[in-house]
Design an enzyme around this catalytic site. Sequence first.
Site, mmCIF file in Angstrom:
data_model
loop_
_atom_site.group_PDB
_atom_site.id
_atom_site.type_symbol
_atom_site.label_atom_id
_atom_site.label_comp_id
_atom_site.label_asym_id
_atom_site.label_seq_id
_atom_site.Cartn_x
_atom_site.Cartn_y
_atom_site.Cartn_z
ATOM 1 N N CYS A 268 5.382 -5.672 15.911
ATOM 2 C CA CYS A 268 4.914 -4.722 16.931
ATOM 3 C C CYS A 268 3.443 -5.044 17.230
ATOM 4 C CB CYS A 268 5.060 -3.291 16.433
ATOM 5 S SG CYS A 268 6.750 -2.928 15.959
ATOM 6 N N GLU B 246 0.825 -1.193 0.000
ATOM 7 C CA GLU B 246 0.000 0.000 0.000
ATOM 8 C C GLU B 246 0.862 1.247 0.000
ATOM 9 O OE1 GLU B 246 -3.095 -0.297 2.877
ATOM 10 O OE2 GLU B 246 -3.922 -2.041 1.845
ATOM 11 N N ASN C 198 -4.069 4.215 16.216
ATOM 12 C CA ASN C 198 -5.188 3.954 15.313
ATOM 13 C C ASN C 198 -5.620 2.509 15.491
ATOM 14 O OD1 ASN C 198 -5.273 6.519 13.870
ATOM 15 N ND2 ASN C 198 -3.267 5.916 13.100
ATOM 16 N N CYS D 123 -1.498 5.613 10.084
ATOM 17 C CA CYS D 123 -0.342 4.852 10.577
ATOM 18 C C CYS D 123 -0.774 3.513 11.156
ATOM 19 C CB CYS D 123 0.353 5.592 11.710
ATOM 20 S SG CYS D 123 0.997 7.166 11.238
HETATM 21 N N1 SAH Z 1 8.373 -0.003 10.218
HETATM 22 C C1 SAH Z 1 8.696 1.346 10.426
HETATM 23 C C2 SAH Z 1 7.921 2.295 9.541
HETATM 24 C C3 SAH Z 1 6.468 2.013 9.314
HETATM 25 S S1 SAH Z 1 5.394 2.202 10.674
HETATM 26 C C4 SAH Z 1 8.504 1.715 11.895
HETATM 27 O O1 SAH Z 1 7.890 0.956 12.617
HETATM 28 O O2 SAH Z 1 8.991 2.760 12.290
HETATM 29 C C5 SAH Z 1 5.270 3.976 10.828
HETATM 30 C C6 SAH Z 1 4.835 4.450 12.207
HETATM 31 O O3 SAH Z 1 3.512 4.030 12.497
HETATM 32 C C7 SAH Z 1 5.711 3.900 13.325
HETATM 33 O O4 SAH Z 1 6.143 4.960 14.155
HETATM 34 C C8 SAH Z 1 4.771 2.993 14.094
HETATM 35 O O5 SAH Z 1 5.119 2.960 15.467
HETATM 36 C C9 SAH Z 1 3.437 3.645 13.857
HETATM 37 N N2 SAH Z 1 2.274 2.783 14.036
HETATM 38 C C10 SAH Z 1 2.205 1.457 13.804
HETATM 39 N N3 SAH Z 1 0.954 1.008 14.080
HETATM 40 C C11 SAH Z 1 0.241 2.071 14.502
HETATM 41 C C12 SAH Z 1 -1.129 2.257 14.895
HETATM 42 N N4 SAH Z 1 -2.000 1.237 14.918
HETATM 43 N N5 SAH Z 1 -1.521 3.496 15.239
HETATM 44 C C13 SAH Z 1 -0.669 4.530 15.186
HETATM 45 N N6 SAH Z 1 0.616 4.429 14.793
HETATM 46 C C14 SAH Z 1 1.070 3.207 14.457
HETATM 47 FE FE1 SF4 Z 2 6.429 -2.503 13.668
HETATM 48 FE FE2 SF4 Z 2 6.697 -0.708 11.688
HETATM 49 FE FE3 SF4 Z 2 6.645 -3.335 11.135
HETATM 50 FE FE4 SF4 Z 2 4.405 -2.144 11.945
HETATM 51 S S1 SF4 Z 2 5.508 -1.729 10.060
HETATM 52 S S2 SF4 Z 2 5.226 -4.133 12.675
HETATM 53 S S3 SF4 Z 2 5.218 -0.621 13.384
HETATM 54 S S4 SF4 Z 2 8.181 -2.257 12.333
#
Ligand code: SAH
Ligand code: SF4
Length: 425
Positions: free
Chosen positions: A182, A85, A358, A401
Amino acid sequence: MNLPELTEMMSALGQKPYRARQVFDALYKQRVTDVEEMTTLSVALRSELIEAGWLVGLPEMVQTATSIDGTERYLVRMADGETVETVWMPDGDGGERGDGSEAAVEEASETETAEEAVAGMKLTAGLSATSAKSADSGRDDKSFWDRRGNGRARSNFGTLAENGFRRATICISSQVGCAVNCQFCLTAKLGIKRNLTAGEIAGQVAAVLNRHNIQIGKDRINLVFMGMGEPFLNYDSFMKSVMLLVEGIGIPESRMTVSTSGILPGIEAFAKEAVRPKLALSLNASNDVVRERIMPITRKWDIAALLEAVQKIPLRTREWVTFEYVLLGGVNDQPEHAREVLELLAGMRAKVNLIVWNPGPGIDYVQPKPGDVAVFQRMLIEGGIATYIRRPRGRDIYAACGQLKRTISENGAEPKLVVIGAAAI
Ligand code: SAH
Ligand code: SF4
């Protein structure tokens, strides 16, 4: 392919090196989608390329969802059928500096010092507290977000600015799925399918630019590597895509931000790059105990190790490191956590982007209370850290996000977006 690769390819065809430059410019500056469109090449050479089996193409946008805030989310299909996406976020007309959107934050940081930003924020912190209070007493989420904007009015977001000039941020993916796991992130549920190539990463940008008829140089485009995947676990392709985007497509690296969940070797390599985007680290917790719970990768590299590595990155003039902090209700959003964050970031050229979590199906967290968000932000600002609340973009279409997740229908034929839950905006 980058210029050295194209040069090699052309020389194998018995062509002069300048032909490689022409192909490079056609691919990335003109963003052609077919060999036949490379009109700087002779007809004979074009035929030769086609006969030799060379193909030019962009990832295909197979589905589009448009949010009421102007955000567009694309399901983008690669040549092998895998999908990721990509998100297009049109920004406002310049009157919304400091509203928490990435571009606005970046723009503010180009013209302000950290001290100026904090001073401005302290002035508006009083306003934030008032709106938080009324939000707590029964107003819905939307009016809360509308009225915050870190104390500044929000205007006309999601529209084109006057005199045809456009400002937008494109959020791109670096992997199909993600391996990091995560606990609060929807992309994690996919697991990791594969890395994207540099061409597939830069190709997302070219496809979006073509769709919106963007002229680089005239329109202002920011890029965030914050879509699906962990860029630092696909480091070489990520960095190669940066070079294609800078030298080819023409977007300066100063308008790019890469977000990492904290892959230590990646941060160390990144610190040594001559041409690199800005860095955002997903801190997301104020101590290792909480972080380990929500980001198990902390067991491998703890907060102290990450901060030490981040501090070794030579920052450019007016460059700050961004710390993203997803606020999870009752988990990491309390005053004691804010105090710990201040201790962690003391003395660093840092700013904080607070992201209200979110929601997504099957993920067991709750959103933070608006009052807690306001207190958290105020404490950080009063502690001297420029702190923004990232405005959620495209939440109604699951483009915000952590909400990027695509699924393939049972028969495996057409990728489908599954509508998951009610619109949350
Ligand atoms: N993988 C990288 C970049 C993509 S995620 C990283 O984790 O940094 C981009 C951002 O979205 C990250 O800061 C992550 O902590 C945040 N994020 C992930 N899931 C989320 C959610 N459900 N609500 C808000 N932010 C979220
Ligand atoms: Fe964690 Fe970023 Fe991967 Fe989501 S996209 S699982 S926030 S590292």
